[in-house]
Write a protein that holds these residues in place. Structure first.
Motif, PDB file in Angstrom:
ATOM      1  N   GLU A 253       0.839  -1.197   0.000  1.00 40.33           N
ATOM      2  CA  GLU A 253       0.000   0.000   0.000  1.00 40.33           C
ATOM      3  C   GLU A 253       0.875   1.248   0.000  1.00 40.33           C
ATOM      4  OE1 GLU A 253      -3.312   0.255  -0.098  1.00 40.33           O
ATOM      5  OE2 GLU A 253      -3.549  -1.917  -0.271  1.00 40.33           O
ATOM      6  N   HIS A 254       0.433   2.282  -0.696  1.00 39.25           N
ATOM      7  CA  HIS A 254       1.148   3.552  -0.663  1.00 39.25           C
ATOM      8  C   HIS A 254       1.172   4.101   0.759  1.00 39.25           C
ATOM      9  CE1 HIS A 254       1.879   4.369  -4.927  1.00 39.25           C
ATOM     10  NE2 HIS A 254       0.772   3.687  -5.142  1.00 39.25           N
ATOM     11  N   GLY A 255       2.351   4.525   1.202  1.00 38.22           N
ATOM     12  CA  GLY A 255       2.512   5.054   2.547  1.00 38.22           C
ATOM     13  C   GLY A 255       2.747   3.995   3.608  1.00 38.22           C
ATOM     14  N   ALA A 256       2.690   2.707   3.225  1.00 38.60           N
ATOM     15  CA  ALA A 256       2.857   1.629   4.204  1.00 38.60           C
ATOM     16  C   ALA A 256       4.301   1.551   4.692  1.00 38.60           C
ATOM     17  CB  ALA A 256       2.447   0.297   3.588  1.00 38.60           C
ATOM     18  N   LYS A 257       4.465   1.165   5.929  1.00 37.41           N
ATOM     19  CA  LYS A 257       5.798   0.980   6.498  1.00 37.41           C
ATOM     20  C   LYS A 257       6.400  -0.319   5.977  1.00 37.41           C
ATOM     21  CE  LYS A 257       8.292   0.961  10.909  1.00 37.41           C
ATOM     22  NZ  LYS A 257       9.206   2.058  10.513  1.00 37.41           N
ATOM     23  N   LEU A 258       7.656  -0.259   5.555  1.00 41.07           N
ATOM     24  CA  LEU A 258       8.382  -1.451   5.107  1.00 41.07           C
ATOM     25  C   LEU A 258       9.172  -1.975   6.298  1.00 41.07           C
ATOM     26  CD1 LEU A 258       9.577   0.045   1.715  1.00 41.07           C
ATOM     27  CD2 LEU A 258       7.890  -1.790   1.994  1.00 41.07           C
ATOM     28  N   ARG A 259       8.662  -3.006   6.915  1.00 42.09           N
ATOM     29  CA  ARG A 259       9.222  -3.500   8.178  1.00 42.09           C
ATOM     30  C   ARG A 259      10.359  -4.485   7.906  1.00 42.09           C
ATOM     31  NH1 ARG A 259       5.770  -1.742  12.035  1.00 42.09           N
ATOM     32  NH2 ARG A 259       3.645  -1.198  11.328  1.00 42.09           N
ATOM     33  N   ALA A 260      11.555  -4.072   8.302  1.00 43.37           N
ATOM     34  CA  ALA A 260      12.746  -4.876   8.033  1.00 43.37           C
ATOM     35  C   ALA A 260      12.655  -6.248   8.696  1.00 43.37           C
ATOM     36  CB  ALA A 260      13.993  -4.139   8.515  1.00 43.37           C
ATOM     37  N   GLU A 261      12.082  -6.309   9.881  1.00 42.26           N
ATOM     38  CA  GLU A 261      12.006  -7.583  10.590  1.00 42.26           C
ATOM     39  C   GLU A 261      11.100  -8.562   9.854  1.00 42.26           C
ATOM     40  OE1 GLU A 261      12.595 -10.592  13.413  1.00 42.26           O
ATOM     41  OE2 GLU A 261      13.744  -8.803  12.851  1.00 42.26           O
ATOM     42  N   ASP A 262       9.966  -8.078   9.368  1.00 43.29           N
ATOM     43  CA  ASP A 262       9.053  -8.948   8.614  1.00 43.29           C
ATOM     44  C   ASP A 262       9.712  -9.438   7.332  1.00 43.29           C
ATOM     45  OD1 ASP A 262       7.168  -8.492  10.556  1.00 43.29           O
ATOM     46  OD2 ASP A 262       6.050  -6.993   9.406  1.00 43.29           O
ATOM     47  N   LEU A 263      10.413  -8.538   6.641  1.00 49.40           N
ATOM     48  CA  LEU A 263      11.073  -8.915   5.393  1.00 49.40           C
ATOM     49  C   LEU A 263      12.239  -9.868   5.651  1.00 49.40           C
ATOM     50  CD1 LEU A 263      11.008  -5.416   3.669  1.00 49.40           C
ATOM     51  CD2 LEU A 263       9.629  -7.410   3.052  1.00 49.40           C
ATOM     52  N   ARG A 264      12.937  -9.650   6.757  1.00 49.01           N
ATOM     53  CA  ARG A 264      14.039 -10.561   7.111  1.00 49.01           C
ATOM     54  C   ARG A 264      13.529 -11.984   7.288  1.00 49.01           C
ATOM     55  NH1 ARG A 264      15.892 -13.321  11.120  1.00 49.01           N
ATOM     56  NH2 ARG A 264      14.192 -12.685  12.504  1.00 49.01           N
ATOM     57  N   LYS A 265      12.411 -12.122   7.967  1.00 46.18           N
ATOM     58  CA  LYS A 265      11.838 -13.450   8.185  1.00 46.18           C
ATOM     59  C   LYS A 265      11.376 -14.063   6.867  1.00 46.18           C
ATOM     60  CE  LYS A 265      10.220 -12.540  12.898  1.00 46.18           C
ATOM     61  NZ  LYS A 265       9.019 -12.349  13.760  1.00 46.18           N
ATOM     62  N   GLU A 266      10.747 -13.246   6.035  1.00 41.72           N
ATOM     63  CA  GLU A 266      10.231 -13.758   4.768  1.00 41.72           C
ATOM     64  C   GLU A 266      11.342 -14.276   3.867  1.00 41.72           C
ATOM     65  OE1 GLU A 266       7.995 -12.247   0.676  1.00 41.72           O
ATOM     66  OE2 GLU A 266       7.968 -10.956   2.455  1.00 41.72           O
ATOM     67  N   PHE A 267      12.440 -13.523   3.787  1.00 41.35           N
ATOM     68  CA  PHE A 267      13.514 -13.882   2.866  1.00 41.35           C
ATOM     69  C   PHE A 267      14.596 -14.741   3.523  1.00 41.35           C
ATOM     70  CE2 PHE A 267      11.840  -9.999   0.782  1.00 41.35           C
ATOM     71  CZ  PHE A 267      11.556 -10.541  -0.453  1.00 41.35           C
ATOM     72  N   GLY A 268      14.502 -14.958   4.813  1.00 43.16           N
ATOM     73  CA  GLY A 268      15.475 -15.797   5.493  1.00 43.16           C
ATOM     74  C   GLY A 268      16.878 -15.235   5.450  1.00 43.16           C
ATOM     75  N   CYS A 269      17.002 -13.933   5.685  1.00 46.46           N
ATOM     76  CA  CYS A 269      18.310 -13.275   5.620  1.00 46.46           C
ATOM     77  C   CYS A 269      18.499 -12.416   6.861  1.00 46.46           C
ATOM     78  CB  CYS A 269      18.420 -12.425   4.356  1.00 46.46           C
ATOM     79  SG  CYS A 269      17.213 -11.080   4.311  1.00 46.46           S
ATOM     80  N   SER A 270      19.618 -11.726   6.932  1.00 49.52           N
ATOM     81  CA  SER A 270      19.890 -10.871   8.082  1.00 49.52           C
ATOM     82  C   SER A 270      19.160  -9.539   7.958  1.00 49.52           C
ATOM     83  CB  SER A 270      21.398 -10.604   8.195  1.00 49.52           C
ATOM     84  OG  SER A 270      21.840  -9.824   7.100  1.00 49.52           O
ATOM     85  N   ALA A 271      18.958  -8.884   9.096  1.00 44.46           N
ATOM     86  CA  ALA A 271      18.318  -7.570   9.093  1.00 44.46           C
ATOM     87  C   ALA A 271      19.176  -6.554   8.355  1.00 44.46           C
ATOM     88  CB  ALA A 271      18.063  -7.112  10.528  1.00 44.46           C
ATOM     89  N   SER A 272      20.489  -6.692   8.447  1.00 47.10           N
ATOM     90  CA  SER A 272      21.377  -5.748   7.764  1.00 47.10           C
ATOM     91  C   SER A 272      21.247  -5.863   6.248  1.00 47.10           C
ATOM     92  CB  SER A 272      22.831  -5.977   8.184  1.00 47.10           C
ATOM     93  OG  SER A 272      23.258  -7.282   7.824  1.00 47.10           O
ATOM     94  N   THR A 273      21.025  -7.077   5.741  1.00 53.30           N
ATOM     95  CA  THR A 273      20.825  -7.264   4.304  1.00 53.30           C
ATOM     96  C   THR A 273      19.555  -6.563   3.849  1.00 53.30           C
ATOM     97  OG1 THR A 273      21.998  -9.385   4.249  1.00 53.30           O
ATOM     98  CG2 THR A 273      20.423  -8.960   2.483  1.00 53.30           C
ATOM     99  N   VAL A 274      18.470  -6.720   4.612  1.00 49.49           N
ATOM    100  CA  VAL A 274      17.212  -6.057   4.267  1.00 49.49           C
ATOM    101  C   VAL A 274      17.376  -4.548   4.284  1.00 49.49           C
ATOM    102  CG1 VAL A 274      14.844  -5.623   5.008  1.00 49.49           C
ATOM    103  CG2 VAL A 274      15.739  -7.951   5.035  1.00 49.49           C
TER     104      VAL A 274
END
Length: 216
Positions: A21-42
């Motif tokens: 969604e436009h204006g939505a927060k891109l949550r690094a923790e959620d993306l880290r879990k989804e992609f199975g990578c480190s928070a620093s990579t996200v």
């Protein structure tokens, strides 16, 4: 585990096609879990996306999807017209038969998809393939311009333009006009008429210069 390159390409595709969604927060923790990578990579990927205008970053607030803005759409449209017109004219001068053949092939694919969309009551299953084909056609227009800087700038502007517009474009109310517009651009480019080609590119994008194409 996904590589940084894969994560960048996937998030870029989602941002450009409005799967956030436009204006939505891109949550690094959620993306880290989804992609199975480190928070620093996200975070590194999100910073890269912010440098090309596809994510906004603020200290203490993190990353967000850019909001929809009529003024921004108008500005992006002006830039697209300038870059695409100049890039296509340079391609007409430099591209030769090889460029003409590639442009004709890209248009054939796009025209086929757009006619399929025009014939369907619910074309939602064709959104992703239309997006890719439309992008391919417009990138091919400028592909023989001889300027990597122009192509890179156009690519950034095109992605931001699509991000602003894709929600409205999912309705495909414009598709019958698009079929004619793309054919007119192709014909003008193949004829070698530089002024006409610039005009047809302008005509194709002119509906976005009023800011009235932003509604859902």
């Amino acid at each position: 585990m996904s590589s940084e390159v894969d994560i960048y390409q996937e998030l870029k595709a989602r941002l450009v096609s409005n799967r956030f969604e436009h204006g939505a927060k891109l949550r690094a923790e959620d993306l880290r879990k989804e992609f199975g990578c480190s928070a620093s990579t996200v975070r590194e990927v999100l910073f890269r996306l912010s440098t090309v205008g596809l994510a906004d970053f603020q200290e203490q607030r993190g990353f967000r999807v850019p909001i929809r803005s009529s003024q921004k759409l108008i500005e992006l449209t002006h830039l697209r017209i300038l870059l695409e017109g100049e890039g296509t004219v340079l391609s007409i001068r430099n591209g030769g038969v090889d460029w003409e053949a590639r442009l004709t092939a890209a248009h054939h694919k796009l025209s086929h998809i757009e006619k399929r969309i025009h014939a369907k009551d619910d074309p939602s299953d064709l959104v992703s393939i239309w997006f890719a084909s439309e992008n391919e056609f417009h990138q091919t227009l400028i592909s023989a311009c001889g300027s990597e800087t122009l192509k890179q700038m156009h690519g950034r502007i095109y992605a931001q333009f699509r991000q602003q517009l894709m929600v409205a474009d999912r309705r495909f109310e414009f598709i019958s006009a698009n079929i004619q517009h793309h054919a007119s651009i192709l014909d003008a480019a193949l004829s070698g008429d530089e002024d006409l080609t610039r005009q047809k590119i302008h005509d194709h994008l002119a509906r976005h210069l009023t800011g009235k194409t932003m509604g859902d």
